[in-house]
Design a protein around this motif. Structure first.
Motif, mmCIF file in Angstrom:
data_model
loop_
_atom_site.group_PDB
_atom_site.id
_atom_site.type_symbol
_atom_site.label_atom_id
_atom_site.label_comp_id
_atom_site.label_asym_id
_atom_site.label_seq_id
_atom_site.Cartn_x
_atom_site.Cartn_y
_atom_site.Cartn_z
ATOM 1 N N ILE A 105 135.640 -15.469 -39.762
ATOM 2 C CA ILE A 105 136.509 -15.178 -38.610
ATOM 3 C C ILE A 105 137.460 -14.024 -38.910
ATOM 4 O O ILE A 105 138.234 -13.622 -38.069
ATOM 5 C CB ILE A 105 137.312 -16.415 -38.133
ATOM 6 C CG1 ILE A 105 138.137 -16.978 -39.274
ATOM 7 C CG2 ILE A 105 136.395 -17.473 -37.545
ATOM 8 C CD1 ILE A 105 139.089 -18.052 -38.836
ATOM 9 N N ASN A 106 137.356 -13.496 -40.134
ATOM 10 C CA ASN A 106 138.218 -12.368 -40.456
ATOM 11 C C ASN A 106 137.435 -11.089 -40.754
ATOM 12 O O ASN A 106 137.735 -10.351 -41.690
ATOM 13 C CB ASN A 106 139.140 -12.720 -41.630
ATOM 14 C CG ASN A 106 140.273 -13.633 -41.182
ATOM 15 O OD1 ASN A 106 141.180 -13.213 -40.471
ATOM 16 N ND2 ASN A 106 140.188 -14.891 -41.559
ATOM 17 N N GLY A 107 136.374 -10.890 -39.967
ATOM 18 C CA GLY A 107 135.713 -9.593 -39.989
ATOM 19 C C GLY A 107 134.772 -9.324 -41.141
ATOM 20 O O GLY A 107 134.568 -8.176 -41.518
ATOM 21 N N VAL A 108 134.194 -10.389 -41.738
ATOM 22 C CA VAL A 108 133.237 -10.163 -42.820
ATOM 23 C C VAL A 108 131.813 -10.405 -42.318
ATOM 24 O O VAL A 108 131.510 -11.454 -41.775
ATOM 25 C CB VAL A 108 133.526 -11.086 -44.025
ATOM 26 C CG1 VAL A 108 132.521 -10.828 -45.150
ATOM 27 C CG2 VAL A 108 134.941 -10.866 -44.521
ATOM 28 N N GLY A 109 130.953 -9.427 -42.516
ATOM 29 C CA GLY A 109 129.530 -9.572 -42.209
ATOM 30 C C GLY A 109 128.784 -9.853 -43.496
ATOM 31 O O GLY A 109 129.194 -9.425 -44.569
ATOM 32 N N GLU A 126 124.881 -8.845 -38.155
ATOM 33 C CA GLU A 126 125.906 -8.758 -39.187
ATOM 34 C C GLU A 126 126.655 -7.437 -39.142
ATOM 35 O O GLU A 126 127.849 -7.387 -39.403
ATOM 36 C CB GLU A 126 125.286 -8.985 -40.572
ATOM 37 C CG GLU A 126 124.762 -10.395 -40.770
ATOM 38 C CD GLU A 126 125.815 -11.468 -40.534
ATOM 39 O OE1 GLU A 126 127.019 -11.198 -40.723
ATOM 40 O OE2 GLU A 126 125.425 -12.580 -40.132
ATOM 41 N N LEU A 127 125.953 -6.356 -38.797
ATOM 42 C CA LEU A 127 126.652 -5.079 -38.700
ATOM 43 C C LEU A 127 127.624 -5.113 -37.529
ATOM 44 O O LEU A 127 128.627 -4.416 -37.530
ATOM 45 C CB LEU A 127 125.660 -3.926 -38.552
ATOM 46 C CG LEU A 127 124.799 -3.665 -39.797
ATOM 47 C CD1 LEU A 127 123.936 -2.436 -39.606
ATOM 48 C CD2 LEU A 127 125.658 -3.514 -41.043
ATOM 49 N N ILE A 182 116.226 3.377 -43.097
ATOM 50 C CA ILE A 182 117.123 4.534 -43.161
ATOM 51 C C ILE A 182 118.112 4.503 -42.016
ATOM 52 O O ILE A 182 119.294 4.805 -42.180
ATOM 53 C CB ILE A 182 116.292 5.829 -43.210
ATOM 54 C CG1 ILE A 182 115.717 5.921 -44.632
ATOM 55 C CG2 ILE A 182 117.122 7.046 -42.867
ATOM 56 C CD1 ILE A 182 114.548 6.806 -44.794
ATOM 57 N N LYS A 183 117.650 4.047 -40.885
ATOM 58 C CA LYS A 183 118.561 3.925 -39.754
ATOM 59 C C LYS A 183 119.675 2.922 -40.072
ATOM 60 O O LYS A 183 120.846 3.172 -39.769
ATOM 61 C CB LYS A 183 117.786 3.463 -38.528
ATOM 62 C CG LYS A 183 118.710 3.209 -37.393
ATOM 63 C CD LYS A 183 117.995 2.824 -36.155
ATOM 64 C CE LYS A 183 119.088 2.474 -35.162
ATOM 65 N NZ LYS A 183 118.629 2.547 -33.812
ATOM 66 N N VAL A 184 119.317 1.812 -40.676
ATOM 67 C CA VAL A 184 120.329 0.802 -40.999
ATOM 68 C C VAL A 184 121.368 1.390 -41.972
ATOM 69 O O VAL A 184 122.565 1.201 -41.813
ATOM 70 C CB VAL A 184 119.667 -0.462 -41.600
ATOM 71 C CG1 VAL A 184 120.696 -1.355 -42.282
ATOM 72 C CG2 VAL A 184 118.942 -1.231 -40.508
ATOM 73 N N ARG A 185 120.872 2.111 -42.957
ATOM 74 C CA ARG A 185 121.825 2.722 -43.890
ATOM 75 C C ARG A 185 122.757 3.693 -43.163
ATOM 76 O O ARG A 185 123.951 3.738 -43.437
ATOM 77 C CB ARG A 185 121.059 3.463 -44.994
ATOM 78 C CG ARG A 185 120.421 2.495 -45.962
ATOM 79 C CD ARG A 185 119.612 3.210 -47.029
ATOM 80 N NE ARG A 185 118.541 2.329 -47.460
ATOM 81 C CZ ARG A 185 117.289 2.719 -47.711
ATOM 82 N NH1 ARG A 185 116.948 3.998 -47.608
ATOM 83 N NH2 ARG A 185 116.393 1.840 -48.078
ATOM 84 N N LYS A 186 122.193 4.437 -42.239
ATOM 85 C CA LYS A 186 123.034 5.383 -41.497
ATOM 86 C C LYS A 186 124.095 4.649 -40.673
ATOM 87 O O LYS A 186 125.235 5.076 -40.605
ATOM 88 C CB LYS A 186 122.169 6.251 -40.571
ATOM 89 C CG LYS A 186 121.425 7.348 -41.318
ATOM 90 C CD LYS A 186 120.637 8.207 -40.333
ATOM 91 C CE LYS A 186 119.890 9.318 -41.058
ATOM 92 N NZ LYS A 186 118.782 9.849 -40.227
#
Ligand SMILES: Nc1ncnc2c1ncn2[C@@H]1O[C@H](COP(=O)(O)OP(=O)(O)OP(=O)(O)O)[C@@H](O)[C@H]1O
Ligand SMILES: [Mg+2]
Lengths: 301, 516
Positions: B352-356, B431-432, B454-458
Motif C-alpha cells: 500500500i506504499n507504492g512497491v511493485g 506491477e509497473l 526491451i519494451k519492459v526495460r524501457k
C-alpha cells in the motif's frame, strides 16, 4: 473393564479389521486424487448386501465377495465420472452416498423380512477356532501389502503422481484415468470387504440404516492417519476400542452417554494434531489435487 | 503490411538433401481454443539429425505446437506423420512410445515423488509392480554419462530449479527420446549448465537424434540450430536454413515492424536524488533447506535509480528479494524503506506504499492463474481496500492489455488460458503500474520475447527517469543488467562481492565475480 487382555483383543478384532480395511481402501482411492465422499453410502450398502446374500445363500465367503464386487463397481464409477468429465468430486460423491443409502434399504429389507420369518444369517465368530488371530494377520498383511504397493512400486508412484498433479502425471507418461480406476476399484473393494465384515463378524444384526455413520468413521480413521496404511492400523485400533467400549468407558468415568459417542471424533482430531506436528507431516499431507477437477487440455503450472 | 505479406510466404532456402525423409511432418495442423486460433494450418517438416529451432513472439503458438506433438493437445484439423506414417497421438504416453519426449520451461516432475519415481512413470518396459529401486542403477549410470550428478532416491522438492530441469532432460534421455521437444527448457539454466546442454544437444543431433528447440534467445538458436522456423500468430512466417539466417531476417519474421525497436544499447543513465529509498543493513536470511542463503548483505537504492543485481541463479538473489518484500523471515539485520524500519512490517505495508513486485516463477507466485486479468489486478491492496471499483479496474485492465499487447480473448479470460509470455506480461504490466515509488524484481523479463523484454526495460527506465521511481532488479541475464542498471551489484554465494557504476563496469570483471 474387559475380563482379560485376551477377551479384549478378541472382542475388538472384528470391528478393528472392518474399520481398517475400509479406511485403507479409502486412503488408497484418495491418494490417486479422487475425493471420496461416497464412502458412508457405499459402506451402508455393502453392509446390506452382505446381510442379504448371507441370508439368501447362507454363505459367508459369497456374501463378502458380492459386497466387495458391488462396492468396487461404485469405486470404478466414481473414478470414471470425476476423471473423464468436469464433474465436481463433492457432488458426485454425495449423490452416490444417498444412492447407497437408498439401495441399502432396497436390498436389505426383503432379506430382513425373510429373517423375521425364520431364515437365519451366516456369520463369522471371531472367538471360534482362533479366527480373530486371522483378523489381525489379514490387517497386518494388507497394511504391508498396500504400503509396499503405494510407496515402492511403479504403480504406487503413478497413483501418488495422479493425486498430486494429474496434468503433470499425464505428461510424465501416466494414464491418469487407468490409475484412478485401479486405485478406486481396489480401494472400494476393500471398503466392501470391510462393510461385509462389519455386518457378519461384528454387529451380526441388520435393520434399516445399519452401518450408517460407520463409513464416516472409516473416513476419519484414514484422515487422522494421513492415509498411511501402517499408521491406519493404530487409528483403526483406537477407534475400534472406543466403539466397542465407549459405553463402558463413559460409565467408568461417569460421562453422559452422548459424550461417549463423541469420543472417537475427539480422538480423530487429537491424532491429526499429533501427526501434523511431527516430521511425518510431509508424508501425510493430503494429495495436492485431491478433489480438483481435471481437464486434460488445460494448462497447469 | 506489404512486408508482412512477403514474410508470410514460406521461404525454403535450402531444400533437404536427396533421399532424406522427415522424421516428423505436420500437414495443415490447426488448433483452436475459445476465442483464438493458436495454430492455423501449420505445415512443417523436421529431419532426423537436426536441431530445429522454433521461434516466435509471445503467443505465436510455439508451445501449442509442441504440445500437439507430445499428445497433450489433439489438433482440430490436420495430420501428424511420423516416420512416413500418419499417426494419432492421444496422450503423452503415446508420444513417448513413438520416441517423442517434451521438456518444458516449468518442470513437470512431481515434487513429492523421488527422482527415480518420476522417471519410471514413463518407462514402458517396466511393469506396474516393479520396485522403483530397479531404475536406480541406470539413472546413476546415465547421469554420469551425461555429466550431471543426480541421486535417484532424493525427493524432487529438495532440488533447485536447475537440478529439476536436469532431471527432466535426463528423463527424456532415459525414455530413449529420438525427438526431443525443448520448450524454453534450457533458457533459464545458469550459463555453465546451459553451455553444457547446448553441447549435448549438438552431439545428440550429430548422432542422429532430433531436437525441436523453443527459445526467445535468438542468438542461442542461431548458434545451435540447423533449421529455423518462425511462427507468427499461429501461422508459419518462414523457414530458414542456418546458413541463410541473419538476426535481422529472423527478427523481421518474428516481429514485423516491431523489430526496429530492438536494441541492446544501454538505456540513459539516471541522475538519482540524494534521498535513500531502500536500505538493507547486514541482512541474514535462511535458504529453503537450512543454511544462510543471504549472508550479511548491505546495499542502498537512491531515489530515481536502478540497482541491478547480477549473479548466477541460486546465489541468494531470490531469498534477498523475498526478504526485502517481507516474504521470508529475517534472521539478522535491518531493512529500511523510505526512512521507515520495515524489518517487522508486512508485505501488505509495502504494497500500500507504492512497491511493485515481480517474483521468481511468476505463474506460481505472481498471478492466480485460475482468475481473470481483471481479478488479478483487483486483488492488489491498492485496489481492493474497501469496495472494489470494478469499472475502474476493468478500464485499467483494458489499458494494460493494449499497452503491453497482451494476447487474450478478453480481460475476463482466466490467466491460465494465456501463453507463458502473456501471463508474464499481465504480471509485469500490473506491477509497473503499482510501483509508484519502488520496484522490486527478479528476472522481470523472463519468458518475454525480445521486443517485449526491451519494451519492459524501457518502461521501467522511463519511470525511473521521469517519475523518480527506484528499482532493485536481480537478473540472471547480464544483457538485461547492463541495459537497465545505473549501478551493478554482483552477488555470489549469498554475499555482495562488488558494486560498480554501470557505465564504467566491465563485463569480463562482472562475469568473473559471478562465478569466482
Ligand atoms: N489451454 C489453452 N486454452 C485456451 N487458450 C490457449 C491454451 N493454450 C494456449 N492458448 C492460446 O493459444 C495461443 C498460443 O499460445 P502458446 O502458448 O502456444 O504461445 P507461445 O508461442 O508458446 O508463447 P510464449 O512465448 O508466450 O510462451 C495464445 O493466444 C494462448 O492464449
Ligand atoms: Mg510458450
Amino acid at each position: 473393564m474387559p475380563g482379560s487382555i485376551a477377551s479384549f483383543i478378541i472382542g475388538v478384532s472384528s470391528i478393528f479389521l472392518a474399520y481398517y480395511l475400509a479406511a485403507v481402501g479409502h486412503g488408497l482411492m484418495e491418494k490417486s486424487g479422487v475425493l471420496n465422499l461416497a464412502i458412508d453410502g457405499v459402506f451402508t450398502l455393502g453392509v446390506a448386501v452382505a446381510f442379504a446374500i448371507s441370508v439368501y445363500t447362507f454363505s459367508v465367503p459369497l456374501a463378502i465377495f458380492i459386497a466387495m464386487i458391488v462396492a468396487a463397481l461404485f469405486g470404478l464409477m466414481l473414478a470414471f465420472i470425476t476423471t473423464k468429465l468436469p464433474i465436481s468430486h463433492g457432488a458426485a460423491g454425495l449423490s452416490t452416498m444417498f444412492l447407497g443409502y437408498g439401495l441399502a434399504a432396497l436390498v436389505g429389507l426383503p432379506a430382513r423380512q425373510l429373517q423375521i420369518n425364520g431364515r437365519s444369517l451366516a456369520t463369522i465368530q471371531p472367538s471360534l477356532g482362533g479366527t480373530w488371530i486371522w483378523f489381525y494377520v489379514v490387517a497386518f498383511a494388507v497394511a504391508v501389502g498396500v504400503w509396499c504397493l503405494v510407496e515402492k512400486t511403479k504403480i504406487g508412484a503413478a497413483i501418488r503422481a495422479a493425486g498430486e498433479n494429474p496434468a503433470s502425471a499425464e505428461a510424465l507418461g501416466v494414464n491418469v484415468l487407468a490409475v484412478r480406476l485401479f486405485a478406486s476399484g481396489v480401494g472400494y473393494a476393500l471398503i466392501g470387504i470391510g462393510a461385509a465384515l462389519f455386518e457378519l463378524a461384528y454387529t451380526q444384526v441388520w435393520s434399516q440404516g445399519a452401518g450408517m455413520g460407520y463409513g464416516w468413521i472409516a473416513f476419519a480413521i484414514s484422515l487422522s492417519a494421513g492415509r498411511h496404511p501402517i499408521l491406519i492400523l493404530i487409528s483403526a485400533m483406537i477407534f475400534a476400542v472406543l466403539d466397542k467400549y465407549r459405553f463402558l468407558i463413559a460409565a467408568i468415568y461417569n460421562l453422559p452417554p452422548d459424550v461417549g459417542k463423541m469420543l472417537p471424533f475427539v480422538a480423530a482430531i487429537a491424532a491429526m494434531i499429533i501427526f501434523m506436528v511431527t516430521p511425518l507431516r510431509r508424508k501425510l499431507a493430503p494429495p495436492k489435487s485431491l478433489g480438483k477437477i481435471y481437464f486434460r487440455e488445460e494448462r497447469s503450472v | 503490411m506489404a512486408a508482412e505479406a512477403n514474410n508470410a510466404k514460406p521461404t525454403f532456402l535450402s531444400p533437404p538433401q536427396e533421399g532424406e525423409k522427415p522424421i516428423v511432418s505436420l500437414r495443415g495442423i490447426t488448433k483452436r481454443f475459445p476465442g483464438v486460433i493458436a495454430l492455423d494450418h501449420i505445415d512443417l517438416d523436421i529431419y532426423p539429425g537436426t536441431v530445429h529451432a522454433l521461434l516466435g513472439e509471445n503467443g505465436a503458438g510455439k508451445s501449442t505446437l509442441v504440445k500437439v506433438l507430445y499428445g497433450i493437445y489433439t489438433p482440430d484439423e490436420g495430420e501428424i506423420i511420423i516416420n512416413g506414417r500418419p499417426t494419432r497421438l492421444t496422450s503423452p504416453a503415446d508420444a513417448i512410445n513413438t520416441g517423442i519426449v517434451m521438456v518444458s520451461q516449468s518442470p513437470q516432475i512431481i515434487d513429492t515423488l523421488t527422482v527415480a519415481e518420476n522417471i519410471i512413470l514413463g518407462l514402458e518396459k517396466y511393469n506396474h509392480l516393479v520396485p522403483v529401486t530397479k531404475v536406480y542403477k541406470i539413472i546413476r549410470e546415465e547421469s554420469k554419462r551425461v555429466g550431471i550428478k543426480i541421486e535417484p532416491s532424493i525427493e524432487v522438492w529438495r532440488l533447485s530449479y536447475t537440478q529439476k530441469q536436469l532431471v527432466e532432460i535426463l528423463r527424456a534421455i532415459l525414455l530413449g527420446a529420438k525427438v526431443l521437444l525443448l520448450d524454453e527448457a534450457i533458457t533459464y539454466l545458469p550459463i555453465e549448465e546451459k553451455q553444457r546442454f547446448y553441447k549435448f544437444i549438438r552431439q545428440f543431433a550429430d548422432e542422429g537424434g532430433t531436437v525441436v528447440l523453443i527459445t526467445h534467445k535468438i542468438y542461442e538458436a542461431m548458434d545451435v540450430a540447423d533449421k529455423i522456423t518462425v511462427l507468427r500468430r499461429g501461422k508459419v512466417a518462414g523457414h530458414l536454413d542456418r546458413k541463410e539466417a541473419t538476426i535481422e531476417k529472423i527478427r523481421a519474421l518474428m516481429f514485423g515492424e516491431r523489430s526496429a525497436e530492438i536494441t541492446y544499447e544501454r538505456l540513459p543513465t539516471a541522475q538519482p536524488e540524494p534521498k535513500t529509498v531502500l536500505e538493507v543493513k547486514d541482512l541474514w536470511v535462511m535458504g529453503d533447506f537450512g543454511g544462510y542463503a543471504v549472508q550479511g548483505v548491505s546495499l542502498e537504492v537512491k531515489k530515481g535509480e536502478v540497482l541491478g543485481i547480477a549473479g548466477v541463479a541460486g546465489n541468494g538473489q531470490k531469498e534477498l528479494i523475498q526478504a526485502i518484500m517481507r516474504l521470508r523471515p529475517i534472521i539478522k539485520g535491518r531493512i529500511i524503506y523510505n526512512g521507515e524500519d520495515i524489518t517487522r512490517k508486512t508485505t501488505y505495508y509495502l504494497r500500500i506504499n507504492g512497491v511493485g513486485y515481480i517474483p521468481d516463477l511468476p505463474a506460481k507466485y505472481g498471478v492466480s492463474i485460475e482468475n481473470s486479468i481483471i481479478e488479478n489486478i483487483a486483488v492488489l491492496p491498492v485496489y481492493s481496500r474497501g469496495i472494489i471499483n470494478w469499472d475502474k479496474v476493468k478500464e485499467l485492465a483494458l489499458k494494460l492489455i493494449k499497452e503491453y499487447e497482451i494476447k487474450t480473448p478478453s480481460p475476463d479470460t482466466p490467466v491460465k488460458f494465456l501463453s507463458g509470455g502473456n501471463i508474464m506480461k499481465v504480471l509485469v504490466a500490473r506491477e509497473l503500474t503499482v510501483a509508484t515509488n519502488l520496484l522490486v524484481a527478479y528476472n522481470p523479463t523472463r519468458a518475454l520475447d525480445e521486443a517485449t523484454a526491451i519494451k519492459v526495460r524501457k518502461v521501467i527506465k522511463e519511470k525511473v527517469l521521469k517519475n523518480k521511481v527506484s528499482a532493485i532488479i536481480a537478473s540472471e541475464d547480464l544483457d538485461e543488467i547492463f541495459q537497465i542498471s545505473d549501478r551493478i551489484a554482483v552477488m555470489n554465494s549469498g554475499k555482495i562481492v562488488g558494486v560498480f557504476p554501470a557505465d564504467k563496469a566491465k563485463r569480463e570483471e562482472i562475469e568473473h565475480l559471478m562465478v569466482m
